[in-house]
Scaffold this motif. Structure first.
Motif, PDB file in Angstrom:
ATOM      1  N   ARG A   1       0.834  -1.202   0.000  1.00  0.00           N
ATOM      2  CA  ARG A   1       0.000   0.000   0.000  1.00  0.00           C
ATOM      3  C   ARG A   1       0.869   1.253   0.000  1.00  0.00           C
ATOM      4  O   ARG A   1       1.833   1.364   0.755  1.00  0.00           O
ATOM      5  CB  ARG A   1      -0.914   0.000   1.222  1.00  0.00           C
ATOM      6  CG  ARG A   1      -1.983   1.100   1.187  1.00  0.00           C
ATOM      7  CD  ARG A   1      -2.789   1.129   2.481  1.00  0.00           C
ATOM      8  NE  ARG A   1      -3.482  -0.127   2.731  1.00  0.00           N
ATOM      9  CZ  ARG A   1      -4.660  -0.462   2.205  1.00  0.00           C
ATOM     10  NH1 ARG A   1      -5.261   0.373   1.373  1.00  0.00           N
ATOM     11  NH2 ARG A   1      -5.226  -1.617   2.508  1.00  0.00           N
ATOM     12  N   GLY A   2       0.508   2.213  -0.860  1.00  0.00           N
ATOM     13  CA  GLY A   2       1.220   3.485  -0.929  1.00  0.00           C
ATOM     14  C   GLY A   2       0.400   4.620  -0.367  1.00  0.00           C
ATOM     15  O   GLY A   2      -0.445   4.432   0.508  1.00  0.00           O
ATOM     16  N   GLU A   3       0.603   5.821  -0.895  1.00  0.00           N
ATOM     17  CA  GLU A   3      -0.053   7.011  -0.371  1.00  0.00           C
ATOM     18  C   GLU A   3      -1.516   7.097  -0.784  1.00  0.00           C
ATOM     19  O   GLU A   3      -1.945   6.491  -1.770  1.00  0.00           O
ATOM     20  CB  GLU A   3       0.685   8.258  -0.857  1.00  0.00           C
ATOM     21  CG  GLU A   3       0.678   8.405  -2.375  1.00  0.00           C
ATOM     22  CD  GLU A   3       1.483   9.604  -2.835  1.00  0.00           C
ATOM     23  OE1 GLU A   3       1.117  10.733  -2.436  1.00  0.00           O
ATOM     24  OE2 GLU A   3       2.454   9.413  -3.578  1.00  0.00           O
ATOM     25  N   VAL A   4      -2.289   7.869  -0.034  1.00  0.00           N
ATOM     26  CA  VAL A   4      -3.692   8.102  -0.343  1.00  0.00           C
ATOM     27  C   VAL A   4      -3.792   9.004  -1.566  1.00  0.00           C
ATOM     28  O   VAL A   4      -3.117  10.023  -1.665  1.00  0.00           O
ATOM     29  CB  VAL A   4      -4.412   8.775   0.844  1.00  0.00           C
ATOM     30  CG1 VAL A   4      -5.858   9.083   0.485  1.00  0.00           C
ATOM     31  CG2 VAL A   4      -4.361   7.888   2.076  1.00  0.00           C
ATOM     32  N   ILE A   5      -4.657   8.635  -2.526  1.00  0.00           N
ATOM     33  CA  ILE A   5      -4.888   9.482  -3.695  1.00  0.00           C
ATOM     34  C   ILE A   5      -6.348   9.921  -3.814  1.00  0.00           C
ATOM     35  O   ILE A   5      -6.693  10.741  -4.668  1.00  0.00           O
ATOM     36  CB  ILE A   5      -4.442   8.793  -4.997  1.00  0.00           C
ATOM     37  CG1 ILE A   5      -5.162   7.449  -5.172  1.00  0.00           C
ATOM     38  CG2 ILE A   5      -2.940   8.617  -5.029  1.00  0.00           C
ATOM     39  CD1 ILE A   5      -4.870   6.772  -6.504  1.00  0.00           C
ATOM     40  N   GLY A   6      -7.223   9.388  -2.975  1.00  0.00           N
ATOM     41  CA  GLY A   6      -8.629   9.790  -2.996  1.00  0.00           C
ATOM     42  C   GLY A   6      -9.330   9.302  -1.756  1.00  0.00           C
ATOM     43  O   GLY A   6      -8.925   8.308  -1.134  1.00  0.00           O
ATOM     44  N   LYS A   7     -10.380   9.996  -1.376  1.00  0.00           N
ATOM     45  CA  LYS A   7     -11.105   9.614  -0.166  1.00  0.00           C
ATOM     46  C   LYS A   7     -12.584   9.891  -0.366  1.00  0.00           C
ATOM     47  O   LYS A   7     -12.963  10.942  -0.873  1.00  0.00           O
ATOM     48  CB  LYS A   7     -10.570  10.409   1.033  1.00  0.00           C
ATOM     49  CG  LYS A   7     -10.907   9.799   2.381  1.00  0.00           C
ATOM     50  CD  LYS A   7     -10.161  10.535   3.472  1.00  0.00           C
ATOM     51  CE  LYS A   7     -10.391   9.883   4.837  1.00  0.00           C
ATOM     52  NZ  LYS A   7      -9.830   8.525   4.932  1.00  0.00           N
ATOM     53  N   GLY A   8     -13.418   8.929   0.020  1.00  0.00           N
ATOM     54  CA  GLY A   8     -14.858   9.074  -0.086  1.00  0.00           C
ATOM     55  C   GLY A   8     -15.527   8.954   1.262  1.00  0.00           C
ATOM     56  O   GLY A   8     -14.867   8.929   2.311  1.00  0.00           O
ATOM     57  N   SER A   9     -16.846   8.862   1.245  1.00  0.00           N
ATOM     58  CA  SER A   9     -17.599   8.797   2.494  1.00  0.00           C
ATOM     59  C   SER A   9     -17.290   7.527   3.280  1.00  0.00           C
ATOM     60  O   SER A   9     -17.262   7.532   4.515  1.00  0.00           O
ATOM     61  CB  SER A   9     -19.101   8.868   2.193  1.00  0.00           C
ATOM     62  OG  SER A   9     -19.427  10.063   1.541  1.00  0.00           O
ATOM     63  N   PHE A  10     -17.081   6.413   2.556  1.00  0.00           N
ATOM     64  CA  PHE A  10     -16.874   5.135   3.230  1.00  0.00           C
ATOM     65  C   PHE A  10     -15.556   4.469   2.878  1.00  0.00           C
ATOM     66  O   PHE A  10     -15.045   3.657   3.632  1.00  0.00           O
ATOM     67  CB  PHE A  10     -18.016   4.173   2.901  1.00  0.00           C
ATOM     68  CG  PHE A  10     -19.366   4.675   3.325  1.00  0.00           C
ATOM     69  CD1 PHE A  10     -19.746   4.644   4.654  1.00  0.00           C
ATOM     70  CD2 PHE A  10     -20.248   5.200   2.408  1.00  0.00           C
ATOM     71  CE1 PHE A  10     -20.980   5.117   5.056  1.00  0.00           C
ATOM     72  CE2 PHE A  10     -21.489   5.675   2.792  1.00  0.00           C
ATOM     73  CZ  PHE A  10     -21.854   5.644   4.124  1.00  0.00           C
ATOM     74  N   SER A  11     -14.997   4.779   1.710  1.00  0.00           N
ATOM     75  CA  SER A  11     -13.778   4.093   1.272  1.00  0.00           C
ATOM     76  C   SER A  11     -12.676   5.086   0.968  1.00  0.00           C
ATOM     77  O   SER A  11     -12.924   6.282   0.792  1.00  0.00           O
ATOM     78  CB  SER A  11     -14.057   3.253   0.030  1.00  0.00           C
ATOM     79  OG  SER A  11     -14.459   4.075  -1.051  1.00  0.00           O
ATOM     80  N   SER A  12     -11.460   4.581   0.913  1.00  0.00           N
ATOM     81  CA  SER A  12     -10.298   5.380   0.551  1.00  0.00           C
ATOM     82  C   SER A  12      -9.563   4.679  -0.585  1.00  0.00           C
ATOM     83  O   SER A  12      -9.627   3.459  -0.718  1.00  0.00           O
ATOM     84  CB  SER A  12      -9.357   5.564   1.752  1.00  0.00           C
ATOM     85  OG  SER A  12     -10.015   6.257   2.800  1.00  0.00           O
TER      86      SER A  12
END
Length: 335
Positions: A5-16
């Motif tokens: 797993r690398g860096e976060v590129i998006g985030k939603g209400s329930f998932s990333s």
């Protein structure tokens, strides 16, 4: 598949969504992927999305899924699906980089690609239910692919995910979805029209002030005679294309297969007439254009268990004061 797993590129209400790299080189998987993750207790929609995506592995206009797995992180079990990485983000991000809309040649090209994906989705018996700029990803230099099937459903079937009431993104919702809670293939075509209008102008097809109450917008969509904006600057065949998408009666709205043969996406001269095979009743409306209000870039999603009938009753009586709504994605980093 073993991956890191690398860096976060998006985030939603329930998932990333994270970048991911496989631990071993493989000819079957790319060197860089995206992994969409959520806690197992909230993973039903994501598991449904994975099951749907696996049915479109041979469709180049739909984001590819490489599989799924479970991991334990910080003592919690997490469900993950491994996806094709969109190196250029999505059409919403691409449009924001432009002062206005995209070049007409690009709009035609992207529209045809989206239509090919929608044609396959509908042919296999599904409705996407949330076509919008954020869910059209840009892979490579010019390829666009449909993503995010979390709200998708089988055609002619009720939702079976436990979520009731209005769902999706109101700026792209069709009249029958708002007024009758109907989400069939025509709803995707209406949403496509909103996407095309926005790509041309750089503004949402429904002109709204930033402080517009969501109930007022939904009332305009579901119960008024108003239509989304058909841009004045659009070529004649482009305007005709949008007219076919923005027919309020879903029974006479054109299908993805029909629109694939429209001059706007077959790249014929702009003054060419539609082919005679399209023998649908002519669309009629008092005006081709909706009222021009101050534009807002806000997107609204609504997913609620409240009765649709009660919600519409409240709209009609003006008793609904506010709704909670959030964007599906929070952009953390441009791809």
């Amino acid at each position: 598949m073993n991956w890191v797993r690398g860096e976060v590129i998006g985030k939603g209400s329930f998932s990333s969504v994270y970048l991911a790299t496989p631990r071993r080189d493989s000819a079957e998987t790319p060197s860089l992927m995206a992994v969409k993750s959520v806690s197992v207790s909230q993973s039903s929609l994501l598991q449904k999305e994975k099951d749907i995506l696996t049915q479109f592995e041979d469709c180049p206009e739909i984001l590819r899924c490489f599989g799924d797995d479970f991991t334990v992180e910080d003592g919690k079990e997490v469900y993950n699906i491994l996806l094709e990485f969109a190196s250029r983000g999505n059409l919403h991000q691409l449009l924001k980089k432009s002062d206005m809309g995209l070049p007409l040649s690009d709009v035609r090209y992207h529209t045809r690609s989206i239509l090919r994906g929608l044609s396959m989705i509908h042919e296999k018996g599904f409705v996407h239910c949330d076509i919008k700029l954020q869910n059209i990803l840009v892979c490579g230099s010019t390829e666009v692919k449909i993503a995010d099937f979390g709200l998708a459903k089988k055609r002619n079937c009720d939702f079976d995910d436990g979520v009731s009431g209005l769902r999706g993104t109101p700026l792209y919702m069709s009249p029958e979805s708002v007024s009758s809670n109907v989400y069939e293939t025509g709803a995707d075509i209406w949403a496509l029209g909103c996407v095309v209008s926005e790509l041309v102008t750089g503004k949402p097809a429904w002109r709204c002030r930033s402080d517009t109450d969501i109930s007022g917008l939904l009332y305009r969509i579901g119960f008024g005679e108003e239509l989304p904006v058909i841009p004045d600057e659009l070529c004649d065949d482009g305007k005709d294309f949008l007219i076919r998408c923005f027919t309020r009666d879903p029974m006479t709205r054109w299908t993805a297969e029909m629109l694939l043969n429209h001059p706007f996406v077959t790249l014929v001269d702009s003054d060419a007439s539609p082919r005679s095979a399209f023998d649908f009743p002519e669309w009629r409306s008092p005006s081709l254009h909706s009222r021009s209000l101050t534009c807002s870039e806000e997107e609204w999603d609504c997913s609620t268990s409240e009765s649709t009938v009660e919600r519409i009753r409240q709209l009609d009586t003006g008793k609904l004061q506010s709704w909670s709504f959030t964007s599906t994605w929070i952009d953390v980093r441009d791809a």
